[in-house]
Design an enzyme around this catalytic site. Structure first.
Site, PDB file in Angstrom:
ATOM      1  N   HIS A   1       0.842  -1.199   0.000  1.00  0.00           N
ATOM      2  CA  HIS A   1       0.000   0.000   0.000  1.00  0.00           C
ATOM      3  C   HIS A   1       0.877   1.249   0.000  1.00  0.00           C
ATOM      4  O   HIS A   1       2.063   1.181   0.347  1.00  0.00           O
ATOM      5  CB  HIS A   1      -0.860   0.046   1.280  1.00  0.00           C
ATOM      6  CG  HIS A   1      -1.967  -0.960   1.340  1.00  0.00           C
ATOM      7  ND1 HIS A   1      -2.105  -1.853   2.373  1.00  0.00           N
ATOM      8  CD2 HIS A   1      -3.018  -1.189   0.514  1.00  0.00           C
ATOM      9  CE1 HIS A   1      -3.191  -2.596   2.184  1.00  0.00           C
ATOM     10  NE2 HIS A   1      -3.761  -2.225   1.059  1.00  0.00           N
TER      11      HIS A   1
ATOM     12  N   CYS B   1      -2.694   0.179   9.780  1.00  0.00           N
ATOM     13  CA  CYS B   1      -3.792  -0.669   9.307  1.00  0.00           C
ATOM     14  C   CYS B   1      -4.569  -1.327  10.440  1.00  0.00           C
ATOM     15  O   CYS B   1      -5.668  -1.829  10.219  1.00  0.00           O
ATOM     16  CB  CYS B   1      -3.316  -1.713   8.307  1.00  0.00           C
ATOM     17  SG  CYS B   1      -1.854  -2.558   8.749  1.00  0.00           S
TER      18      CYS B   1
HETATM   19  C1  CIR Z   1      -3.370  -7.875   3.424  1.00  0.00           C
HETATM   20  O1  CIR Z   1      -2.557  -8.324   2.615  1.00  0.00           O
HETATM   21  O2  CIR Z   1      -4.434  -7.365   3.090  1.00  0.00           O
HETATM   22  C2  CIR Z   1      -3.038  -7.993   4.896  1.00  0.00           C
HETATM   23  N1  CIR Z   1      -2.309  -9.201   5.129  1.00  0.00           N
HETATM   24  C3  CIR Z   1      -2.221  -6.795   5.361  1.00  0.00           C
HETATM   25  C4  CIR Z   1      -2.988  -5.530   5.258  1.00  0.00           C
HETATM   26  C5  CIR Z   1      -2.169  -4.344   5.660  1.00  0.00           C
HETATM   27  N2  CIR Z   1      -2.945  -3.183   5.591  1.00  0.00           N
HETATM   28  C6  CIR Z   1      -2.436  -1.961   5.523  1.00  0.00           C
HETATM   29  O3  CIR Z   1      -1.229  -1.780   5.415  1.00  0.00           O
HETATM   30  N3  CIR Z   1      -3.277  -0.935   5.521  1.00  0.00           N
END
Ligand code: CIR
Length: 254
Positions: A162, A249
């Site tokens: 992201h 997140c």
């Molecule tokens: C994903 O790949 O969606 C999750 N394992 C990690 C999400 C991380 N989210 C973020 O950095 N906003």
């Protein structure tokens, strides 16, 4: 932006099946729970009232609540996650936001957008175009934000999950920037703290009112960031980092 509240979701046992671009192995559930509790405590220390949601075992990545909603002072926007396995998470966040927001908007597929791709600086949102957020999603979000007097622009995200995996705003015109992230021209007027790739999780910081939360265990970056003079609150979220999760997140702040 002044924040008073945060929403988090406890990880479930299924977190071991969370999406991951790295080969760090699955998180250890009990340790993740303990780290999550410390994270909640740190948000409280930063002055936020924290609502803790129950885990969603059907969705291994549901603890990463930031990706499913965008919260502004006047409206909440439910996203359309680009990861198919995460799409159902949005249904679970809507009822949680109802008591706080009279205006709830939605991003619709084929547009996709995840909150991790949004970096807010004042009244402007930078939207990362990544594997999870596409042009159509960014266009929809920009149109919604404009209705509420908020501006937005897009920046490309290559080689990182992201936008905020690679760059975050820490106040006083400063950014944390991960080594290897090509800083687009429109971000070049900021001052940048360079984060070596060995300390990548430290690029994902959260500015909460008069404090900055950062991942514990990254001394070089912490020393650099200390130069800004803002109090740093370091929290260990290494179990979440195993599945590409950063500090931002794990919460929605508003
Ligand atoms: C994903 O790949 O969606 C999750 N394992 C990690 C999400 C991380 N989210 C973020 O950095 N906003």
């Amino acid at each position: 932006m002044h924040f008073s509240n945060a929403i988090v979701r406890r990880p479930g046992r299924s977190i071991v099946n969370g999406l991951s671009m790295t080969a760090s192995g699955p998180p250890v559930y009990e340790k993740a729970l303990e780290q999550h509790a410390q994270y909640v405590k740190a948000l409280g220390y930063c002055g936020l009232e924290v609502k803790v949601l129950d885990c969603l075992e059907d969705y291994p990545d549901a603890t990463f609540v930031e990706d499913v909603a965008i919260l502004t002072p006047d409206c909440a926007i439910i996203t359309a996650p680009g990861a198919p396995s995460r799409r159902g998470e949005v249904e679970a966040i809507k009822p949680v936001l109802n008591p706080y927001y009279s205006c709830i908007e939605c991003i619709h597929t084929p547009g996709t957008l995840e909150g991790g791709d949004l970096m807010q600086v004042g009244n402007h949102f930078y939207i990362g175009l990544s594997q999870r957020t596409n042009e159509a999603g960014a266009r929809q979000l920009t149109a919604i934000l404009e209705k509420y007097g908020i501006t937005a622009s897009t920046v490309p995200v290559v080689n990182f999950l992201h936008l905020k995996t690679a760059v975050t705003y820490v106040g006083q015109n400063h950014l944390m920037v991960a080594e290897g992230f090509a800083l687009p021209e429109e971000l070049q007027s900021f001052k940048a703290f360079q984060v070596p790739i060995a300390e990548l999780p430290a690029a994902n910081c959260i500015l909460i009112n008069d404090k900055i939360m950062m991942s514990a265990g990254f001394p070089r970056t912490q020393e650099q960031l200390g130069l800004i003079g803002t109090e740093i609150v370091a929290v260990d979220i290494s179990e979440f980092a195993k599945i590409d999760g950063g500090l931002t997140c794990l919460s929605l702040r508003f």
